[in-house]
Design a protein around this motif. Structure first.
Motif, PDB file in Angstrom:
ATOM      1  N   GLU A 128     -36.556  14.406 -14.413  1.00  0.00           N
ATOM      2  CA  GLU A 128     -37.838  13.737 -14.569  1.00  0.00           C
ATOM      3  C   GLU A 128     -38.937  14.667 -15.075  1.00  0.00           C
ATOM      4  OE1 GLU A 128     -39.136  14.209  -9.841  1.00  0.00           O
ATOM      5  OE2 GLU A 128     -38.394  12.282 -10.593  1.00  0.00           O
ATOM      6  N   LYS A 129     -38.775  15.972 -14.911  1.00  0.00           N
ATOM      7  CA  LYS A 129     -39.765  16.937 -15.386  1.00  0.00           C
ATOM      8  C   LYS A 129     -39.327  17.612 -16.678  1.00  0.00           C
ATOM      9  CE  LYS A 129     -41.254  18.017 -10.654  1.00  0.00           C
ATOM     10  NZ  LYS A 129     -41.380  19.084  -9.626  1.00  0.00           N
ATOM     11  N   GLY A 130     -38.382  16.978 -17.389  1.00  0.00           N
ATOM     12  CA  GLY A 130     -37.834  17.604 -18.586  1.00  0.00           C
ATOM     13  C   GLY A 130     -36.753  18.589 -18.210  1.00  0.00           C
ATOM     14  N   GLU A 131     -36.706  19.741 -18.846  1.00  0.00           N
ATOM     15  CA  GLU A 131     -35.696  20.756 -18.527  1.00  0.00           C
ATOM     16  C   GLU A 131     -36.352  21.909 -17.798  1.00  0.00           C
ATOM     17  OE1 GLU A 131     -32.160  23.393 -20.619  1.00  0.00           O
ATOM     18  OE2 GLU A 131     -32.831  21.513 -21.497  1.00  0.00           O
ATOM     19  N   GLU A 132     -35.765  22.253 -16.648  1.00  0.00           N
ATOM     20  CA  GLU A 132     -36.274  23.337 -15.824  1.00  0.00           C
ATOM     21  C   GLU A 132     -35.218  24.427 -15.703  1.00  0.00           C
ATOM     22  OE1 GLU A 132     -38.802  21.728 -12.289  1.00  0.00           O
ATOM     23  OE2 GLU A 132     -37.076  20.401 -12.498  1.00  0.00           O
ATOM     24  N   SER A 133     -35.677  25.650 -15.566  1.00  0.00           N
ATOM     25  CA  SER A 133     -34.792  26.780 -15.309  1.00  0.00           C
ATOM     26  C   SER A 133     -35.104  27.309 -13.916  1.00  0.00           C
ATOM     27  CB  SER A 133     -35.001  27.885 -16.353  1.00  0.00           C
ATOM     28  OG  SER A 133     -34.649  27.428 -17.640  1.00  0.00           O
ATOM     29  N   LEU A 134     -34.104  27.250 -13.048  1.00  0.00           N
ATOM     30  CA  LEU A 134     -34.282  27.693 -11.670  1.00  0.00           C
ATOM     31  C   LEU A 134     -33.353  28.865 -11.388  1.00  0.00           C
ATOM     32  CD1 LEU A 134     -34.207  24.219  -9.832  1.00  0.00           C
ATOM     33  CD2 LEU A 134     -36.163  25.337 -10.940  1.00  0.00           C
ATOM     34  N   SER A 135     -33.805  29.765 -10.537  1.00  0.00           N
ATOM     35  CA  SER A 135     -32.956  30.879 -10.121  1.00  0.00           C
ATOM     36  C   SER A 135     -33.160  31.141  -8.640  1.00  0.00           C
ATOM     37  CB  SER A 135     -33.276  32.144 -10.933  1.00  0.00           C
ATOM     38  OG  SER A 135     -34.617  32.540 -10.726  1.00  0.00           O
ATOM     39  N   ALA A 136     -32.171  31.772  -8.032  1.00  0.00           N
ATOM     40  CA  ALA A 136     -32.234  32.047  -6.598  1.00  0.00           C
ATOM     41  C   ALA A 136     -31.320  33.203  -6.253  1.00  0.00           C
ATOM     42  CB  ALA A 136     -31.827  30.815  -5.803  1.00  0.00           C
ATOM     43  N   LYS A 137     -31.558  33.785  -5.085  1.00  0.00           N
ATOM     44  CA  LYS A 137     -30.668  34.840  -4.607  1.00  0.00           C
ATOM     45  C   LYS A 137     -29.302  34.257  -4.236  1.00  0.00           C
ATOM     46  CE  LYS A 137     -34.638  37.370  -2.775  1.00  0.00           C
ATOM     47  NZ  LYS A 137     -35.366  37.779  -1.536  1.00  0.00           N
ATOM     48  N   HIS A 138     -29.325  32.983  -3.770  1.00  0.00           N
ATOM     49  CA  HIS A 138     -28.083  32.307  -3.390  1.00  0.00           C
ATOM     50  C   HIS A 138     -28.153  30.847  -3.836  1.00  0.00           C
ATOM     51  CE1 HIS A 138     -26.552  35.556  -0.727  1.00  0.00           C
ATOM     52  NE2 HIS A 138     -27.851  35.797  -0.564  1.00  0.00           N
ATOM     53  N   ILE A 139     -27.010  30.290  -4.230  1.00  0.00           N
ATOM     54  CA  ILE A 139     -26.905  28.879  -4.598  1.00  0.00           C
ATOM     55  C   ILE A 139     -25.781  28.247  -3.786  1.00  0.00           C
ATOM     56  CG2 ILE A 139     -26.256  27.245  -6.426  1.00  0.00           C
ATOM     57  CD1 ILE A 139     -27.739  28.975  -8.391  1.00  0.00           C
ATOM     58  N   ILE A 140     -26.059  27.071  -3.223  1.00  0.00           N
ATOM     59  CA  ILE A 140     -25.062  26.317  -2.458  1.00  0.00           C
ATOM     60  C   ILE A 140     -24.676  25.078  -3.262  1.00  0.00           C
ATOM     61  CG2 ILE A 140     -24.557  25.080  -0.318  1.00  0.00           C
ATOM     62  CD1 ILE A 140     -26.795  26.727   1.016  1.00  0.00           C
ATOM     63  N   ILE A 141     -23.397  24.945  -3.574  1.00  0.00           N
ATOM     64  CA  ILE A 141     -22.890  23.759  -4.265  1.00  0.00           C
ATOM     65  C   ILE A 141     -22.527  22.713  -3.216  1.00  0.00           C
ATOM     66  CG2 ILE A 141     -21.184  22.844  -5.886  1.00  0.00           C
ATOM     67  CD1 ILE A 141     -23.050  24.948  -7.083  1.00  0.00           C
ATOM     68  N   ALA A 142     -23.187  21.561  -3.297  1.00  0.00           N
ATOM     69  CA  ALA A 142     -22.942  20.468  -2.343  1.00  0.00           C
ATOM     70  C   ALA A 142     -22.920  19.150  -3.106  1.00  0.00           C
ATOM     71  CB  ALA A 142     -24.024  20.462  -1.268  1.00  0.00           C
TER      72      ALA A 142
END
Length: 470
Positions: A128-142
């Motif tokens: 809904e906000k177009g394309e965003e680039s997110l980053s994190a120290k950890h990512i959880i796939i759920a």
């Protein structure tokens, strides 16, 4: 637009949103990415709304049997399918809004859109906000899972249904074929049978609800048959021909004979497929049949990348996903320097399972057969509902409770129930297993009277030759 967090959770089902909340509670800057509806399949299209539908069917059942309780109902009793579905969707909407409130309360950033890994700790989100680039120290796939479809009869929402179509039917099936007798298949078979559909259940294995104890399977088959459901075990659907007015199914029985039968609708409930394609996991995780392989804390083989819930090995249950979410969040916090948390690995033998058909089924731990296969010398106790005063008073004297113990140590290995409200009773045994209790503690526990829970006590006593009321 770009943003950086301590943790990003991809998927907001009962595993994902619980993981996000626990991360936030532990002081981690947390975001969640969801492509459809907060709460995921369970809350919006699974566990909760189906229970609302089953509750309507239960009330309808009691209304039609009002005379058994000394009551008279004036006028005809009818089931309004549209109203039942509307109530179910209302329940889902209320809980969806509740999850949104929890995200706001815990200051969790919500990114609505399709998420795809661009690396082990980065995501691209189109939404809904177009394309965003997110980053994190950890990512959880759920990311959960979806219904498996038959290759020769893909779901069309009109005659061939998955669970999702079965929850928003345009009409009540006159003759319904249910393929698969796991929890989903049996619950819908029970629901539509209560509402007046002629239901046939086909199961490839030699008994229905095959993950349950054999005694429970046998009891349920007799009960469903008595209710008017046709049950075919050791059978398979070889072909389905879809027409505008119904379907023709070719079914091979256990003797190897193929016959054709006419139905108005079919529900396909033959398992799930993990939602792990197209999200950038290639080269980052190990998979088996599409399920992400993890350690007992949710770690994948790539540091910083975690997975929980139905996209990982089973059992594929909402409460298992939520528990994994908490464990995973605490393990991440520990890796980020929090010395106050002490995550415990998931013990899969202590995960209860519940099926909300009529009668209900609940279990935890090993079946009698599995206990013997594992090399245990066992003591087994059973107690029937007909021997319980509260069950008789409720007019629910159908069912039994079965407990399995190690004969040498007294360890509670498993518990298996079928009957009214057993999905609420099972937690008593689950707590017992978690606390590593033996028969001695269970025998010395005072159970209130009159309650259905007294049967749990009696079943334990029976395993050791001390039953009192039967």
């Amino acid at each position: 637009m770009s943003a950086t967090y301590d943790v990003i959770v991809l998927g907001s089902g009962p595993g994902g949103y619980v993981a996000a909340i626990r991360c936030a509670q532990l002081g981690l800057r947390t975001a969640i990415v969801e492509r459809e509806s907060l709460g995921g399949i369970c809350l919006n299209w699974g566990c909760i709304p189906t229970k609302a539908m089953l509750r309507s069917a239960e009330i309808y059942h009691y209304m039609r049997h009002a005379g058994d309780y000394g009551l008279k109902v004036a006028g005809a009793i009818e089931a309004d399918l549209a109203a039942i579905v509307k109530r179910s969707r209302g329940v889902a909407k209320q809980l969806n809004q509740g999850v949104a409130h929890l995200m706001k309360k815990n200051k969790i950033a919500v990114h609505m859109g399709e998420g795809r890994l661009t690396g082990p700790t980065s995501l691209a989100v189109k939404g809904e906000k177009g394309e965003e680039s997110l980053s994190a120290k950890h990512i959880i796939i759920a990311t959960g899972a979806r219904a498996r479809e038959l290759p020769f009869a893909p779901a069309d929402g009109k005659r061939v249904w998955t669970y999702r179509h079965a929850m928003t039917p345009a009409e009540l099936p006159e003759k319904l074929l249910v393929i698969g007798s796991g929890a989903i298949g049996i619950e819908f078979a029970s629901f539509y049978n209560d509402l007046g559909s002629k239901v046939t259940v086909v199961e490839m294995l030699d008994r229905i609800v095959p993950v349950e104890d054999a005694d429970v399977s046998a009891f349920l088959e007799k009960s469903l048959t008595k209710q008017g459901i046709k049950v075919l075990t050791g059978a398979g659907v070889e072909a389905i021909k879809v027409r505008d007015t119904g379907i023709t199914a070719t079914i091979k029985d256990k003797a190897g004979t193929s016959t054709t039968s006419e139905f108005t609708h079919v529900i396909v409930a033959i398992g799930i497929v993990p939602n792990t394609e197209g999200i950038g996991l290639e080269g980052l995780v190990e998979m088996e049949r599409g399920f992400i392989q993890i350690d007992p804390y949710g770690r994948t083989r790539t540091p910083g990348l975690w997975a929980i819930g139905d996209c990982t090995p089973g059992p594929w249950l909402a409460h298992k996903a939520s528990h994994e979410g908490v464990t995973c969040a605490e393990a991440i916090a520990q890796e980020l320097g929090n010395s106050e948390v002490h995550p415990h690995p998931l013990n899969r033998s202590n995960i209860p399972g519940c099926t909300y058909c009529h009668p209900q089924i609940a279990s935890v731990g090993l079946t009698e057969a599995k206990a013997r296969e594992a090399g245990h010398e066992v003591k087994v106790g059973t107690f029937p509902f007909i021997g319980n005063g509260k069950a008789i008073a409720l007019g629910e004297a159908e069912g039994f409770i079965k407990t399995v113990f190690d004969a040498n140590t007294g360890e509670l290995l498993g518990a298996h129930m079928i009957g009214a409200e057993v999905t609420e009773l099972i937690q008593g045994y689950t707590i017992g297993k978690t606390l590593e209790t033996t028969e001695a503690e269970l025998m010395q526990t005072v159970f209130p009277h009159p309650t259905l829970s007294e049967m749990m006590h009696e079943s334990v006593l029976d395993a050791f030759g001390r039953t009192l009321h039967f």
